[in-house]
Structure formats: structure tokens, C-alpha cells
Design an enzyme around this catalytic site. Structure first.
Site, PDB file in Angstrom:
ATOM      1  N   ASP A 153     -73.239  38.465  55.983  1.00 44.09           N
ATOM      2  CA  ASP A 153     -73.662  37.062  55.840  1.00 44.09           C
ATOM      3  C   ASP A 153     -72.975  36.230  56.926  1.00 44.09           C
ATOM      4  OD1 ASP A 153     -75.271  37.220  53.353  1.00 44.09           O
ATOM      5  OD2 ASP A 153     -73.381  37.949  52.528  1.00 44.09           O
ATOM      6  N   GLU A 270     -81.973  42.841  60.598  1.00 46.26           N
ATOM      7  CA  GLU A 270     -81.986  43.018  62.051  1.00 46.26           C
ATOM      8  C   GLU A 270     -83.345  42.582  62.606  1.00 46.26           C
ATOM      9  OE1 GLU A 270     -80.807  46.880  63.456  1.00 46.26           O
ATOM     10  OE2 GLU A 270     -80.922  46.246  65.549  1.00 46.26           O
TER      11      GLU A 270
HETATM   12  C1  SAM Z   1     -77.111  39.634  55.128  1.00 42.01           C
HETATM   13  S1  SAM Z   1     -77.036  40.955  53.987  1.00 42.01           S
HETATM   14  C2  SAM Z   1     -77.166  42.379  55.054  1.00 42.01           C
HETATM   15  C3  SAM Z   1     -77.626  43.613  54.355  1.00 42.01           C
HETATM   16  C4  SAM Z   1     -77.669  44.884  55.185  1.00 42.01           C
HETATM   17  N1  SAM Z   1     -76.387  45.248  55.726  1.00 42.01           N
HETATM   18  C5  SAM Z   1     -78.721  44.849  56.257  1.00 42.01           C
HETATM   19  O1  SAM Z   1     -78.391  44.961  57.444  1.00 42.01           O
HETATM   20  O2  SAM Z   1     -79.879  44.702  55.922  1.00 42.01           O
HETATM   21  C6  SAM Z   1     -75.321  40.970  53.540  1.00 42.01           C
HETATM   22  C7  SAM Z   1     -75.033  41.659  52.239  1.00 42.01           C
HETATM   23  O3  SAM Z   1     -73.628  41.774  52.089  1.00 42.01           O
HETATM   24  C8  SAM Z   1     -73.302  41.575  50.725  1.00 42.01           C
HETATM   25  N2  SAM Z   1     -71.876  41.179  50.701  1.00 42.01           N
HETATM   26  C9  SAM Z   1     -71.343  40.093  51.277  1.00 42.01           C
HETATM   27  N3  SAM Z   1     -70.016  40.075  51.095  1.00 42.01           N
HETATM   28  C10 SAM Z   1     -69.691  41.179  50.392  1.00 42.01           C
HETATM   29  C11 SAM Z   1     -68.470  41.697  49.886  1.00 42.01           C
HETATM   30  N4  SAM Z   1     -67.307  41.065  50.091  1.00 42.01           N
HETATM   31  N5  SAM Z   1     -68.501  42.842  49.186  1.00 42.01           N
HETATM   32  C12 SAM Z   1     -69.684  43.483  48.966  1.00 42.01           C
HETATM   33  N6  SAM Z   1     -70.876  43.042  49.425  1.00 42.01           N
HETATM   34  C13 SAM Z   1     -70.881  41.892  50.129  1.00 42.01           C
HETATM   35  C14 SAM Z   1     -74.274  40.529  50.260  1.00 42.01           C
HETATM   36  O4  SAM Z   1     -74.453  40.548  48.850  1.00 42.01           O
HETATM   37  C15 SAM Z   1     -75.542  40.938  51.013  1.00 42.01           C
HETATM   38  O5  SAM Z   1     -76.332  41.818  50.251  1.00 42.01           O
END
Ligand code: SAM
Length: 302
Positions: A153, A270
């Protein structure tokens, strides 16, 4: 009337989290997937004080989770897997490698579980937890051969940047979890976050301040430091916060970008970044053989 909260809930609210949601409304199919396959794929995490927190006494032993104690298999831990596109594809293509998807959002967890069941995977589990806490205490030191953080994020607004996952404190936890020679892979489509990641890698691959060169070394090597300095500069737009000219690191270095990691399938995030004209930047750091010692750096704000 003012809403009353027990004192503990204030502590929970004031905790800095890198995710915006943990719960969520599931579709019927997602509910069914969790009911049917949750016990096979989702690891039960004892909580500290709230949803997705991790009891500091909890220890997660990946080898026993995957049922092969005594065997040292490669282990990939992905933080924030989202719908799981990258880790599901990799797990399906590499049955000899174990995979842990660490995810905070219930809907995403359900989607990963559904995908794992559909593919019949035996080498993937989902850890429903805040990765920052899980990495700091629950995973064993030196357990992982790779840690992935793809499209975290971005927390674009300056006042939200403190919520970004990748900072010096998290880098220390990644060093804790990676084996010597293990690889930390990151990617983002948000230029400003890429520069932050680069600054973090530069800092953790240099000797800690005040430490003599012959007493201890850094936890990471950063082989692509300074590489591909021009990446994205052709698409930079004046005043655009999502793309821009690399301002350089605190050490004055520009660039630091790896070639795109070929083991990553194109995820929705992406793809969205590419369609919006943003530059995708990959970063890679390699864990040195330096023995991990409980925090010797203080977190710094980026
Ligand atoms: C923007 S999405 C990207 C998903 C994936 N990596 C992709 O490239 O499609 C970021 C994900 O990270 C998760 N996330 C953010 N901070 C996290 C944390 N501290 N622990 C576990 N998951 C986390 C969010 O819930 C979200 O699903």
C-alpha cells in the site's frame, strides 16, 4: 453524545498500521472457501490484543506447518499477498518450495485460500497477521530463503507516509527472518515509495553508524545500488506525485533498480500501475552472513 472507548481500544487505534482494512464482507463463495479449506491453509495466530496482532509469545515453525521437520526446504514469505496472484502461481510452479502468504485483509485471505484449494497446493499456507509483528517475533531467525513485498500500500499523502511498511525497523525484521544468502525482493509503481525503499536498502547495506568496519558488518548487500538511474525519467511529469525524477538518496545516489523479477506474474496492482503510466521499479537486497542481533538500530522516519 461522545462515544466511549475502553482504554485499550485507544492503544489499538494509535498503533501505526500499514494496512487499511482487516475485516470485510465476504461473498458466499469466499465464506464457503474459508469454511471448507480454512483449517488446511490458514494458520491459527494467537493475538496480542486485537485482530491481526500477534501474541509476542507465539512461535511459528514453518517446517512443522508444512509437515517436514528436519528438512531444510526453501521458504518464500510474501508480505501483503492481496489476492495471491504472485504467490499462488509461484507455489504451483515450484512444488519443492514452501510458501507463506502473510495477509491482513480477510477478503484477500479468503481469495488466497480459494486459489490454493483450486490448485490443490500443499506447499502454501496463509498467515492472517500484521507482517510487521509476525516478522519481529513469531517467525524463526533465518527461516526464509526469500521475502517478497510487491506493490505494498503506497500511502501517498505525506501525512500517511509513516504507515508505509518498508522502513528501517521492518528491514531489521526482514534481516532477522532471512537466511544468509536469502533475497529480499520488492516492487512498487509509486516512485516516491521506490525512493524510500532505495534509501532504506542503502542504509541497511552500509555499516551501522559508530560501528568499526572490522567488528560487525551490515545485514544486507545491495548489488543494484545506483543501477538504472534513468528508469522512469522519460515518463516523468512535472508535478506528478506518482512518477518523477529521482531526487537521489541521502548519500546522493540515484537509481538502485533491479531488472523485473521474472518469478512474479503480472498482478492486478502492477497492471493498474502500468496502465496509469507509472514506472514499475524492482529492488533486491541479499542477506549477508552477519548473525542477527536484536535491534541495534532505532527506527527513523521517512
Ligand atoms: C496494494 S495490495 C498488493 C497486493 C499484491 N502484493 C499484489 O501485488 O497484487 C497490498 C496488500 O498488503 C496487505 N498488507 C498491508 N500491510 C500489511 C501488513 N502489515 N501485514 C500483512 N498484510 C499487509 C493489504 O491488506 C493488501 O492486501
Amino acid at each position: 453524545m461522545t462515544q466511549q472507548h475502553p482504554p485499550r481500544s485507544h492503544a489499538i487505534r494509535s498503533r501505526v498500521r500499514s494496512y487499511s482494512r482487516a475485516g470485510g464482507r465476504l461473498t458466499d463463495a469466499q465464506t464457503r472457501a474459508l469454511e471448507r479449506y480454512g483449517s488446511r491453509y490458514v494458520i491459527d495466530v494467537p493475538r496480542a490484543d486485537a485482530i491481526r496482532t500477534v501474541d509476542p509469545a507465539f512461535r511459528l515453525a514453518p517446517a512443522s506447518v508444512f509437515g517436514h521437520v528436519g528438512l531444510l526446504r526453501p521458504l518464500i514469505v510474501e508480505v501483503g499477498s492481496g489476492a495471491g496472484e504472485a504467490i499462488l502461481a509461484h507455489a504451483a510452479a515450484h512444488p519443492g518450495v514452501d510458501h507463506l502468504a502473510v495477509e491482513a485483509w480477510e477478503t484477500a485471505i479468503a481469495r488466497i485460500v480459494a486459489g490454493a484449494a483450486r490448485l490443490g497446493l500443499r506447499n502454501l499456507r496463509v498467515v492472517p497477521a500484521d507482517a510487521a509483528q509476525l516478522f519481529a517475533t513469531a517467525l524463526p531467525v533465518g527461516c526464509a530463503s526469500e521475502v517478497w513485498v510487491f506493490f505494498p500500500d503506497p500511502w501517498r499523502k505525506p501525512r500517511h507516509r509513516k504507515r508505509r511498511l518498508v522502513n528501517i525497523t521492518f528491514a531489521d525484521s526482514v534481516a532477522r527472518v532471512l537466511r544468509p544468502g536469502g533475497v529480499w525482493r520488492m516492487a512498487t509503481d509509486w516512485a516516491d515509495y521506490a525512493w524510500q525503499m532505495r534509501d532504506v536498502l542503502e542504509e541497511v547495506s552500509a555499516l551501522p553508524e559508530g560501528v568499526e568496519a572490522d567488528s560487525t558488518g551490515p545485514y544486507f548487500r545491495y548489488p543494484d545500488a545506483g543501477a538504472r538511474a534513468d528508469l522512469g525519467s522519460d515518463t516523468a511529469e512535472e508535478g506528478s506525485p506518482g512518477n518523477g525524477f529521482d531526487p537521489g538518496s541521502p548519500a546522493g545516489v540515484r537509481g538502485g533498480w533491479s531488472q523485473r523479477y521474472e518469478g512474479r506474474v503480472l498482478t492486478r496492482f502492477e497492471d493498474k500501475g502500468i496502465r496509469a503510466g507509472r514506472t514499475i521499479r524492482d529492488l533486491t537486497a541479499v542477506r549477508t552472513g552477519e548473525i542477527w542481533v536484536a535491534p541495534r538500530r532505532q527506527a527513523v522516519a521517512f
